[in-house]
Design a protein around this motif. Structure first.
Motif, PDB file in Angstrom:
ATOM      1  N   TYR A 205     -58.162  12.883  90.364  1.00 36.92           N
ATOM      2  CA  TYR A 205     -58.358  12.188  89.088  1.00 36.92           C
ATOM      3  C   TYR A 205     -57.029  12.046  88.342  1.00 36.92           C
ATOM      4  O   TYR A 205     -56.729  10.979  87.788  1.00 36.92           O
TER       5      TYR A 205
ATOM      6  N   TYR B 247     -61.337   3.321  88.931  1.00 33.66           N
ATOM      7  CA  TYR B 247     -62.351   4.366  89.038  1.00 33.66           C
ATOM      8  C   TYR B 247     -63.343   4.079  90.158  1.00 33.66           C
ATOM      9  O   TYR B 247     -63.909   4.992  90.752  1.00 33.66           O
TER      10      TYR B 247
ATOM     11  N   HIS C  43     -65.618   6.724  92.453  1.00 33.82           N
ATOM     12  CA  HIS C  43     -66.941   6.986  91.873  1.00 33.82           C
ATOM     13  C   HIS C  43     -67.866   5.812  92.162  1.00 33.82           C
ATOM     14  O   HIS C  43     -67.567   4.670  91.808  1.00 33.82           O
TER      15      HIS C  43
ATOM     16  N   ALA D 186     -69.125   3.428  89.171  1.00 33.21           N
ATOM     17  CA  ALA D 186     -68.153   2.748  88.314  1.00 33.21           C
ATOM     18  C   ALA D 186     -68.563   1.318  87.950  1.00 33.21           C
ATOM     19  O   ALA D 186     -68.371   0.907  86.796  1.00 33.21           O
TER      20      ALA D 186
END
Length: 233
Positions: free
Chosen positions: A20, A80, A84, A87
């Motif tokens: 991240y 993102y 993920h 997203a």
């Protein structure tokens, strides 16, 4: 397989803190020097609030509408989405919030003369968005300033800026249009940061609580100050 109540957020986290942090750093490097533009626009709104300029809340709402679009596309979709699976749905939520904020700004659905406490809460929340949160991540991690989360480029400070609008909005439809996405993101952010082991996870929930309390107190004062109807006889 363990029982569901034994799971903690870290058990279902999709990425590591290092992944991240690198994502945020790459995002900031790719958009440099847009950070200064975003912070400069936010500073103009902050000064307008401090000087009690007419239309300061409307200006902030218009900026938040633009910021939601940049967050939706530049971060959630392009960055993102790589780590993920949800997203795209998050980006859709921010895009919808942008439309709602633009509608509120167009209708100027804000208090003309907010109370001292409501204005103070809005200023504090906007300061957190512009200064507090960008300084927090590098300070806690000891990493480079490229990992700072800047309003208009990252979801969390943008949500803080939206929460600053709540105390400046009369109770009713306008506030209900403002609240769903910021409150939902406060939960998402808190769970994500807790799973990553960040001590900053309570920040957004506490900011949401401050925003709601400031708005509720203003509403209570208005109700208390309303003239009572005269009784016959």
């Amino acid at each position: 397989m363990g029982e569901w109540w034994t799971y903690v957020p870290a058990d279902v986290q999709l990425f590591s803190p290092r992944t991240y942090a690198r994502l945020v750093e790459a995002h900031n490097r790719a958009l440099w020097p847009a950070q200064w533009l975003m912070l400069g626009c936010g500073a103009v709104a902050l000064v307008a609030l401090l000087r009690r300029v007419d239309g300061a809340a409307r200006l902030l709402a218009a900026l938040c509408a633009l910021w939601c679009l940049t967050v939706a596309w530049d971060f959630l979709v392009l960055r993102y989405g790589r780590i993920h699976w949800a997203a795209p749905e998050m980006a859709l939520g921010f895009a919808l919030q942008s439309f709602l904020l633009a509608l509120l700004a167009r209708r100027d659905a804000f208090e003309r003369a907010p109370g001292v406490r409501a204005r103070a809460a809005a200023v504090l929340l906007l300061l957190l968005a512009l200064v507090g949160l960008p300084l927090l991540a590098p300070a806690l991690s000891g990493g480079p300033w490229w990992r700072a989360e800047v309003v208009g480029l990252m979801p969390a400070p943008t949500v803080l800026a939206m929460l600053a609008l709540v105390p400046l909005t009369p109770a009713g439809l306008g506030r209900w249009l403002l609240l769903p996405l910021p409150l939902a993101w406060c939960v998402v952010e808190a769970v994500t940061l807790a799973a990553l082991g960040s001590p900053a996870w309570p920040l957004l929930p506490l900011a949401a609580l401050l925003s709601l309390v400031a708005g509720a107190r203003r509403r209570g004062r208005r109700a208390a100050g309303a003239p009572r109807p005269a009784h016959p006889g």
